[in-house]
Structure formats: C-alpha cells, structure tokens
Design a protein around this motif. Structure first.
Motif: not given
Lengths: 432, 142
Positions: A377, A412, B6-9, B55, B59, B62-66
């Motif tokens: 993050e 990821e 926003s999520i990284f995929l 959010y 989170n 385990g996702f990267t979230v902002s």
C-alpha cells in the motif's frame, strides 16, 4: 558478556597454538579412521605429519557436499556407531540428504557453542527464548534448544510453522528473544499486522536469525518493524549446526569460534587460499569433532575474514555477513547474479517490500531475468502511470547494480510464497 | 469529496471476479467502475455505496487498496455536454488525471467521475462556472 571468557578472549598466539595442536590431532584421526580421507590424502601424496603449521592445511584435499553424499549415510564417521548418540540430516532438497553424527562429547561442544552464541546476543537466564527453528532432523531446532537450556533461559520449543500460534505464544508467554530464519521473522510481522498486534506491545527485545543469507538492509528492516536487535548466526549441519559463528553487539561481522573450527577463504574457481580480508568461499575444518570430523569443507558461502581485534573483547576472527552462496549464484548472460544483490536494491527504494522472486528463463537463445516485486500500500497509486514509473525505477536500479537487463513485474501482495524456513528466491526455468 | 476505492490487480484469470465476490458477500454495491491496465497489471477503480467498509474488507482479504478523492460531476445528457465541462476545466487550467462514466444516472443528467490534480481548485472553478457536482453522501445513496 561472555559465556566462556577464557576461550572466547584467548590471545591470538595462544589460540593459534591450540588450533595447530587440534588440527594435527584431527588430521591423524581422519587418516587413521576414515578410509575416504586416507585415500584422498594418499592420492595427493600427503601424510598426516606433513602438517606442521596452520598454513600447511592448504595441502589437504577439500571435502564437498558430494563427498558426504557419496559416503551416504555413515561412511565418513570416524567412530563406531556405538559412540554415536545423535544423528541429524540436511533437507536434501537437491539430491540425497547429507547425514551427520555426534558423539556425547560433540553434543557437549555444540551445546557450549550455542550457549556462547546466545550469551553473545544478550541472552541470560532471565530470557524467554522462543525457538522457531524446526525441530527434528534439521540441526537448527535442537541446536538452539540445548544451548538455551544450558544458559538456564526459559525455552519455548515452538518449532517452525503455525504462525498465528507463534505470535500468540510471543504475546502470552512474554517472549524476549526469538530464533528463526530472517524471512520467517518478516512473515511473523505480517501476521502480527493481520492479527492487529503491534510488536511494540510485545516484550520482544532481540532475534537471532540464520540458516539463510540476509543483507544489512534486511536487518534494518527487521529491527525497525519488530523494534528489536537482530543478530546474525551462522552454522551448517556438515560442520556442527548453528553456533559456528555469531554476531556480537557491535554487529560488525560474526565471531567464528576458532578453538573448534578453522576457517579459510578460497577462490571458488581455482581453490587457491586467499589472504585475510579477501572475499571468497568459506572453507571450514573442524578441530574437535569426534563422530564426523570434516577437513576443508567447502561451505559455498561467500564472505571474508577479519582478524583485527573487536571492541567486544573477543579475539576470534570475524566473518563478514554471508554475501551469497556460490551455488545460489545464477549466471545470466555471463554475469553473476545473487539474490542478495536484488534484495539490497529493493530495500533501498522507500516503501518497497523485501518479498521478491527471481525468474530466469531462456527465450530463444537469450537468458532473461524477471524480478517479481510485491506492490504494498505504501507504493500503490490509483494512477497506472505512477506504478509504471515505480516499475521503471526498480528496473533502472536493478540494472545499475546487476549490470544486465531486467524485467520487473509488479505483483499482488502475498502472491509470492512465504516460507517458514529458508526462503525460495529463484526459479530457474532454463533447460540447459 | 467522493471516495474512490482503487485496487491493484495482477493480469491473472479470476482476480476481478474475486474482488467483486468479496464486495458482494459484504453487501457492498458497486456504483461505478473503471479499469486501467498494462500488460502485467491493472488498477481497478470503484465507487461504492460504503467506501470505508469496502476498503476494510478488501484490505483484510489481502488486496492492495487505497482511497482516492474524486469528483462526481453532473453533466447534461445531450450532445456537447461533456465537451462543455471539459472546456471549462481546460480554460481554468484544472488538470484531469482520468475520468470515467457512472453506471446509473439521475434523471436527464449523466454523471462522470473526475480525478483531478487539485480537488479544491476544481471545486472552486465548478462553483464559479455553475458546473454541478455531487456530495459524497448523494453519490453513495444513488
């Protein structure tokens, strides 16, 4: 603080005399009792009495992991099995496992060495030591265990795995010192985060980490995240197990216990002995081992030796933190690449996590290196442009350090497998 | 301001499905979405009815979230409607990083999500030039 001040602080001249006496004894013993060594020495035209000075060790043939495998399981033992009281074995990830044995005296020596190592890292009878090295055939668990009991610390034999339970024990039992691999320490931190536990609320003061090479920047990372002092410990089962060398609070190299082990640094290619301070492969000869004496064992670990005195008062030589393994090294388009180099680069970029994987593949006739880096993050952005810039920055830094073209793939979090033991850093898909 | 998640995929089969499944199981409704992608990865941007909850659960999964602040701008649903707003922004020097359309609409207007460099500046320009944008609560309740 010392466990055995007389030995640990012995003046150099006296120490060298002791080493020479023990070296001569060892050479006589292996020549007499181990056919493998007698044959090799005969073939090289060396007799035990040819070894008259410490430098003469260079005339003795090397021993490799392959020699241990060829003599699987007990062929290199120098005592009858009735004198062997313990057997350990390597994981055997790359072929037949290597088997090592201990007499009662060997176990006593090992326990004493681990007591020295733990004391050197600040452990006392008041410490609560959580030993998360695997118990069993692997030397890590039991090696640390007996040393910790010797100094009368309270030992939690948690062994490896079940990370949530590890964290719970740490919290409930008030662990002050943890022993495990450095990559597992970082994984424990992640699990603490998940469980909503702050390391600051724990009593953890120090960690003794080993069994895999780790960099100075990884130390800073572990120390900052867990709020502890992180000490490097070195050992290998072929020599005795953990407790061959340990860092003192100066953290400027690991004191290698020379009264029991004689180190040399060689050129891994030519096998030539290199002068003090030079970087090369560490070779160790055991000086007191009974069950499995080892002559000039090629550790494959790359380091250097510093014979200058240390302000901690210990006289024993300091080996530099292991910089890599000569067999971990991957050669890509003729360039030597170590995972530790990649780790240093990643940790120098703010926000980037030390979770990475190197994928080597051959596309056509060309080797390609792809480095997978997890997006945390801290570095994530909702803008693709910024992520692409991050990828480019990592690529540029890696290419600058490694000297070859690299492809960076952002992945990821947690998609790179976490290890409870030694971390897997390389996947080599080349079919040579 | 409206909060975008926003999520990284990674570009791997099933990743988008698993994000939407996690949200669906938590009873979260997606109001608008866009994906920006490269050959290796993508960024999924979502407007949902409960951004803080979304959010947190993403989170935890385990996702990267902002969280990012964006603006939901009301645009006349007629030819030249979007052009008009964009011209206002260009004229006032408001930089747009990206934009995407809302799925549901209110009456005869269309809704467009704008990510601008300077949110306060954009809000000031919109107010001056009579461009309507919605409060966060209005958007989440749509």
């Amino acid at each position: 603080m010392y466990w055995d001040a007389e030995m640990e602080c012995m003046p150099r001249e006296e120490l060298d005399q002791l080493k020479l006496r023990r070296l001569k004894e060892t050479v006589f013993r292996v020549y007499a009792f181990v056919p493998h060594y007698r044959d090799k020495m005969d073939a090289a035209g060396i007799k035990p009495y040819d070894i008259q000075t410490l430098e003469d060790i260079k005339y003795l043939p090397f021993t490799t992991k392959q020699d241990l495998r060829d003599n699987y399981p007990f062929g290199l033992f120098a005592v009858p099995m009735s004198d062997v009281v313990r057997i350990h074995s390597s994981s055997g990830t790359t072929g037949k496992p290597t088997v090592v044995g201990y007499t009662k005296k060997d176990l006593y020596t090992w326990t004493e060495l681990m007591a020295r190592a733990l004391t050197c890292a600040g452990a006392t009878r008041h410490s609560m030591i959580q030993n998360a090295y695997g118990y069993g055939l692997f030397t890590g668990g039991l090696g640390v265990h007996y040393g910790a009991e010797r100094i009368c610390a309270s030992v939690i034999p948690s062994s490896g795995g079940n990370t949530k339970r590890q964290v719970m024990l740490m919290q409930d039992f008030g662990t002050t010192l943890i022993t495990c691999t450095p990559s597992y320490a970082l994984y424990m931190y992640e699990v603490m985060q998940e469980m909503g536990i702050s390391p600051r609320d724990l009593k953890l003061k120090a960690g003794i980490f080993g069994a895999e090479p780790w960099t100075e920047s990884m130390r800073r990372d572990i120390e900052a995240r867990l709020g502890i002092d992180a000490y490097d410990i070195y050992g290998l089962s072929e020599i005795i197990g953990p407790g061959v060398a340990i860092e003192c609070p100066q953290k400027k190299g690991l004191h290698l216990f020379e009264d029991h082990f004689m180190p040399e640094i060689i050129d891994p290619g030519s096998g030539e002995v290199l002068p003090p301070g030079a970087e090369g492969e560490l070779v160790i000869t055991t000086l007191t081992k009974e069950a499995l004496p080892v002559i000039r064992y090629r550790t494959r670990d790359l380091t250097s030796l510093d014979y200058q005195g240390c302000s901690c008062g210990r006289s024993h030589v300091r080996m530099h933190k292991v910089m890599g393994r000569s067999d971990d090294m991957i050669i890509i388009r003729g360039v030597n690449v170590f995972p530790s180099m990649v780790e240093s680069v990643l940790l120098s970029i703010p926000g980037v996590e030390p979770h990475y994987l190197l994928i080597v593949d051959r596309v056509g006739t060309l080797d390609e290196l792809e480095v997978w880096v997890e997006v945390s993050e801290k570095v994530f952005s909702d803008q693709v442009k910024k992520l692409e810039e991050l990828g480019k920055l990592i690529r540029k830094e890696l290419e600058g350090t490694l000297g070859i073209g690299v492809k960076v793939r952002l992945v990821e979090p947690r998609s790179i497998e976490r290890s409870e033991g030694k971390a897997k850093r390389i996947i080599d898909r080349r079919k040579l | 301001m409206v909060k975008q998640i926003s999520i990284f995929l990674e570009n791997k089969a099933g990743r988008l499905a698993s994000v939407t499944r996690v949200l669906g199981e938590a009873g979260i409704n997606i109001r608008a979405l866009s994906i920006a992608d490269t050959s290796d990865f993508g960024v999924l941007r979502l407007i949902v009815n409960e951004p803080s909850l979304a959010y947190r659960i993403l989170n935890e999964a385990g996702f990267t979230v902002s969280e990012t602040e964006v603006m939901a701008v009301r645009i006349p649903d007629s030819p030249g409607g979007l052009a008009g707003v964009l011209e206002v922004m260009a004229g006032a020097g408001v930089n747009i990083e990206y934009l995407y359309a809302f799925i549901g609409t209110t009456s005869e207007d269309a809704l467009v999500i704008f990510k601008v460099e300077d949110v306060e500046e954009a809000a000031r320009v919109f107010a001056e030039r009579d461009v309507q944008f919605l409060d966060a609560e209005e958007v989440y309740a749509l």
